[in-house]
Design a protein around this motif. Sequence first.
Motif, PDB file in Angstrom:
ATOM      1  N   GLN A 197       0.884  -1.124  -0.015  1.00  0.00           N
ATOM      2  CA  GLN A 197      -0.043   0.078   0.059  1.00  0.00           C
ATOM      3  C   GLN A 197       0.910   1.187   0.096  1.00  0.00           C
ATOM      4  OE1 GLN A 197       0.392  -1.789   2.391  1.00  0.00           O
ATOM      5  NE2 GLN A 197       0.874  -0.722   4.339  1.00  0.00           N
ATOM      6  N   LEU A 198       2.196   1.077   0.212  1.00  0.00           N
ATOM      7  CA  LEU A 198       3.025   2.352   0.230  1.00  0.00           C
ATOM      8  C   LEU A 198       2.978   3.248  -1.130  1.00  0.00           C
ATOM      9  CD1 LEU A 198       4.881   3.481   2.338  1.00  0.00           C
ATOM     10  CD2 LEU A 198       6.898   2.564   1.210  1.00  0.00           C
ATOM     11  N   SER A 199       2.635   4.324  -1.278  1.00  0.00           N
ATOM     12  CA  SER A 199       2.590   5.090  -2.273  1.00  0.00           C
ATOM     13  C   SER A 199       3.455   6.330  -2.320  1.00  0.00           C
ATOM     14  CB  SER A 199       1.327   5.516  -2.692  1.00  0.00           C
ATOM     15  OG  SER A 199       0.618   6.493  -1.600  1.00  0.00           O
ATOM     16  N   SER A 200       3.686   6.908  -3.273  1.00  0.00           N
ATOM     17  CA  SER A 200       4.535   8.188  -3.220  1.00  0.00           C
ATOM     18  C   SER A 200       3.960   9.406  -2.365  1.00  0.00           C
ATOM     19  CB  SER A 200       4.645   8.572  -4.657  1.00  0.00           C
ATOM     20  OG  SER A 200       3.253   9.114  -5.409  1.00  0.00           O
ATOM     21  N   GLU A 201       2.536   9.362  -2.122  1.00  0.00           N
ATOM     22  CA  GLU A 201       1.928  10.376  -1.520  1.00  0.00           C
ATOM     23  C   GLU A 201       2.432  10.141   0.080  1.00  0.00           C
ATOM     24  OE1 GLU A 201       0.260   8.721  -3.716  1.00  0.00           O
ATOM     25  OE2 GLU A 201      -0.101  10.355  -5.130  1.00  0.00           O
ATOM     26  N   ALA A 202       3.103   9.000   0.563  1.00  0.00           N
ATOM     27  CA  ALA A 202       3.657   8.803   1.974  1.00  0.00           C
ATOM     28  C   ALA A 202       4.876   9.604   2.102  1.00  0.00           C
ATOM     29  CB  ALA A 202       3.487   7.262   2.309  1.00  0.00           C
ATOM     30  N   VAL A 203       5.582   9.791   1.060  1.00  0.00           N
ATOM     31  CA  VAL A 203       6.750  10.293   1.059  1.00  0.00           C
ATOM     32  C   VAL A 203       6.904  11.769   0.968  1.00  0.00           C
ATOM     33  CG1 VAL A 203       9.147  10.037   0.139  1.00  0.00           C
ATOM     34  CG2 VAL A 203       7.898   8.149   0.228  1.00  0.00           C
ATOM     35  N   SER A 204       7.461  12.421   1.750  1.00  0.00           N
ATOM     36  CA  SER A 204       7.649  14.029   1.831  1.00  0.00           C
ATOM     37  C   SER A 204       8.695  14.175   0.744  1.00  0.00           C
ATOM     38  CB  SER A 204       7.753  14.571   3.194  1.00  0.00           C
ATOM     39  OG  SER A 204       8.180  15.949   3.073  1.00  0.00           O
ATOM     40  N   LYS A 205       9.698  13.537   1.013  1.00  0.00           N
ATOM     41  CA  LYS A 205      10.987  13.753   0.011  1.00  0.00           C
ATOM     42  C   LYS A 205      12.072  12.817   0.230  1.00  0.00           C
ATOM     43  CE  LYS A 205      14.124  16.570   2.919  1.00  0.00           C
ATOM     44  NZ  LYS A 205      14.979  17.581   3.200  1.00  0.00           N
ATOM     45  N   SER A 206      13.019  12.367  -0.935  1.00  0.00           N
ATOM     46  CA  SER A 206      13.804  11.517  -0.755  1.00  0.00           C
ATOM     47  C   SER A 206      15.088  12.111  -1.505  1.00  0.00           C
ATOM     48  CB  SER A 206      13.522  10.252  -1.159  1.00  0.00           C
ATOM     49  OG  SER A 206      14.394   9.225  -1.154  1.00  0.00           O
ATOM     50  N   VAL A 207      16.167  12.169  -1.020  1.00  0.00           N
ATOM     51  CA  VAL A 207      17.680  12.484  -1.638  1.00  0.00           C
ATOM     52  C   VAL A 207      18.694  11.890  -0.959  1.00  0.00           C
ATOM     53  CG1 VAL A 207      16.469  14.870  -1.691  1.00  0.00           C
ATOM     54  CG2 VAL A 207      17.737  14.491   0.217  1.00  0.00           C
ATOM     55  N   ARG A 208      19.815  11.853  -1.937  1.00  0.00           N
ATOM     56  CA  ARG A 208      20.941  11.048  -1.287  1.00  0.00           C
ATOM     57  C   ARG A 208      21.574  12.121  -0.497  1.00  0.00           C
ATOM     58  NH1 ARG A 208      21.934   5.820  -3.143  1.00  0.00           N
ATOM     59  NH2 ARG A 208      20.749   5.696  -5.067  1.00  0.00           N
ATOM     60  N   LEU A 209      22.368  11.480   0.909  1.00  0.00           N
ATOM     61  CA  LEU A 209      22.939  12.246   1.809  1.00  0.00           C
ATOM     62  C   LEU A 209      24.256  12.114   1.646  1.00  0.00           C
ATOM     63  CD1 LEU A 209      22.152  13.490   4.637  1.00  0.00           C
ATOM     64  CD2 LEU A 209      22.778  11.289   5.607  1.00  0.00           C
ATOM     65  N   GLY A 210      24.886  13.392   1.715  1.00  0.00           N
ATOM     66  CA  GLY A 210      26.380  13.649   1.710  1.00  0.00           C
ATOM     67  C   GLY A 210      26.965  13.722   0.355  1.00  0.00           C
ATOM     68  N   HIS A 211      28.236  13.843   0.187  1.00  0.00           N
ATOM     69  CA  HIS A 211      28.917  14.104  -0.979  1.00  0.00           C
ATOM     70  C   HIS A 211      29.197  12.599  -1.574  1.00  0.00           C
ATOM     71  CE1 HIS A 211      29.569  18.046  -0.112  1.00  0.00           C
ATOM     72  NE2 HIS A 211      30.154  17.821   1.085  1.00  0.00           N
ATOM     73  N   GLN A 212      29.002  12.743  -3.093  1.00  0.00           N
ATOM     74  CA  GLN A 212      29.110  11.543  -3.877  1.00  0.00           C
ATOM     75  C   GLN A 212      30.612  11.017  -3.779  1.00  0.00           C
ATOM     76  OE1 GLN A 212      27.716  11.896  -7.997  1.00  0.00           O
ATOM     77  NE2 GLN A 212      27.652   9.616  -8.209  1.00  0.00           N
ATOM     78  N   GLY A 213      30.816   9.626  -3.768  1.00  0.00           N
ATOM     79  CA  GLY A 213      31.895   9.163  -3.627  1.00  0.00           C
ATOM     80  C   GLY A 213      32.417   7.987  -4.633  1.00  0.00           C
ATOM     81  N   LYS A 214      33.177   7.427  -4.823  1.00  0.00           N
ATOM     82  CA  LYS A 214      33.565   6.283  -5.860  1.00  0.00           C
ATOM     83  C   LYS A 214      33.405   5.057  -5.228  1.00  0.00           C
ATOM     84  CE  LYS A 214      36.608   9.033  -8.826  1.00  0.00           C
ATOM     85  NZ  LYS A 214      37.919   9.047  -9.053  1.00  0.00           N
ATOM     86  N   ASP A 215      33.564   4.853  -3.613  1.00  0.00           N
ATOM     87  CA  ASP A 215      33.641   3.417  -3.152  1.00  0.00           C
ATOM     88  C   ASP A 215      32.254   3.115  -3.056  1.00  0.00           C
ATOM     89  OD1 ASP A 215      36.499   4.006  -2.908  1.00  0.00           O
ATOM     90  OD2 ASP A 215      36.347   4.845  -0.813  1.00  0.00           O
ATOM     91  N   LYS A 216      31.359   3.717  -2.402  1.00  0.00           N
ATOM     92  CA  LYS A 216      30.055   3.041  -2.147  1.00  0.00           C
ATOM     93  C   LYS A 216      28.896   4.159  -2.324  1.00  0.00           C
ATOM     94  CE  LYS A 216      30.552   4.074   2.966  1.00  0.00           C
ATOM     95  NZ  LYS A 216      30.440   3.215   4.195  1.00  0.00           N
ATOM     96  N   PRO A 217      27.742   3.952  -2.412  1.00  0.00           N
ATOM     97  CA  PRO A 217      26.750   4.860  -2.817  1.00  0.00           C
ATOM     98  C   PRO A 217      26.202   5.325  -1.524  1.00  0.00           C
ATOM     99  CG  PRO A 217      25.840   2.532  -2.829  1.00  0.00           C
ATOM    100  CD  PRO A 217      27.520   2.087  -2.883  1.00  0.00           C
ATOM    101  N   ARG A 218      25.851   6.538  -1.732  1.00  0.00           N
ATOM    102  CA  ARG A 218      25.248   7.326  -0.578  1.00  0.00           C
ATOM    103  C   ARG A 218      24.121   6.889   0.036  1.00  0.00           C
ATOM    104  NH1 ARG A 218      25.201  13.080  -3.465  1.00  0.00           N
ATOM    105  NH2 ARG A 218      24.449  11.792  -5.065  1.00  0.00           N
ATOM    106  N   PRO A 219      23.829   7.106   1.252  1.00  0.00           N
ATOM    107  CA  PRO A 219      22.627   6.518   1.776  1.00  0.00           C
ATOM    108  C   PRO A 219      21.491   7.581   0.979  1.00  0.00           C
ATOM    109  CG  PRO A 219      24.138   7.136   3.626  1.00  0.00           C
ATOM    110  CD  PRO A 219      24.591   7.590   2.320  1.00  0.00           C
TER     111      PRO A 219
END
Length: 251
Positions: free
Chosen positions: A109-131
């Motif tokens: 039942q989870l829909s886009s209306e349930a989410v206020s916002k979603s972004v990547r946290l921090g600066h982009q690196g090469k080793d692993k994806p940002r949270p």
Amino acid sequence: MENIKVTLEALQKSISTRMSAFESELKKSRSQSPTIDSLTMEFDNFRTFVVDTLRSIELQVSAIVRANDAMEMRSRRNILLLHGVPEGRDEDAVKTFLDLTRKHLTLPQLSSEAVSKSVRLGHQGKDKPRPLLVKFNSETIRDNVWFAKAGFKGTGFTISEFLTKHRHGIFKAARDLLGVSNCWTQAGRIIALDRHGKRYNIASLSDIENLKQSTASKPSVVSAGVSATDQGIISDAKNKPRRRAASAKRK
């Protein structure tokens, strides 16, 4: 905050008064050829006063830090972090999150209306994806996702709470001491189990120090104050007479 301000002003006034009194005593002592003992006593009294005052200020500052941390944690109450999600060019972070939760969690039942916002946290690196930071429109929806997070087990994705820097440091120290599986968070609170299964709420680094001393002073297995090895020896010692008696009867 107003109470703390009043306390600090009172401490400042008290220190100034005490320093003036001490200076006056020194001037008086000079004219009376003071002894080493009297000067030492005056200095010890003054040092005790300063130490007590600094300790009081430290407690007041700690209270401010805790209050600010609690306020900041409340502002993060509706936020979760999703770790291990590969980053894509021009990604739709909300869609990425919803696709993963619909696939792995029991939340159809989870829909886009349930989410206020979603972004990547921090600066982009090469080793692993940002949270992936996800902010929900209500605590209820956020908690539904949080309690369904076991569905990500074995996928390489994990969900964590968005702790403040202060709490994250305490949480890391607790895990270093007790192990990852024995420490977790719930609504920003840090909960830990010691090796005897006793549960603790960890609120500061001093709590961890106390827990470290407590666990270090206890045997790894507790049974009336006897270690696991000693229990085995005692058990064998109790059973040997019975075994011998049974053997004698058979003969």
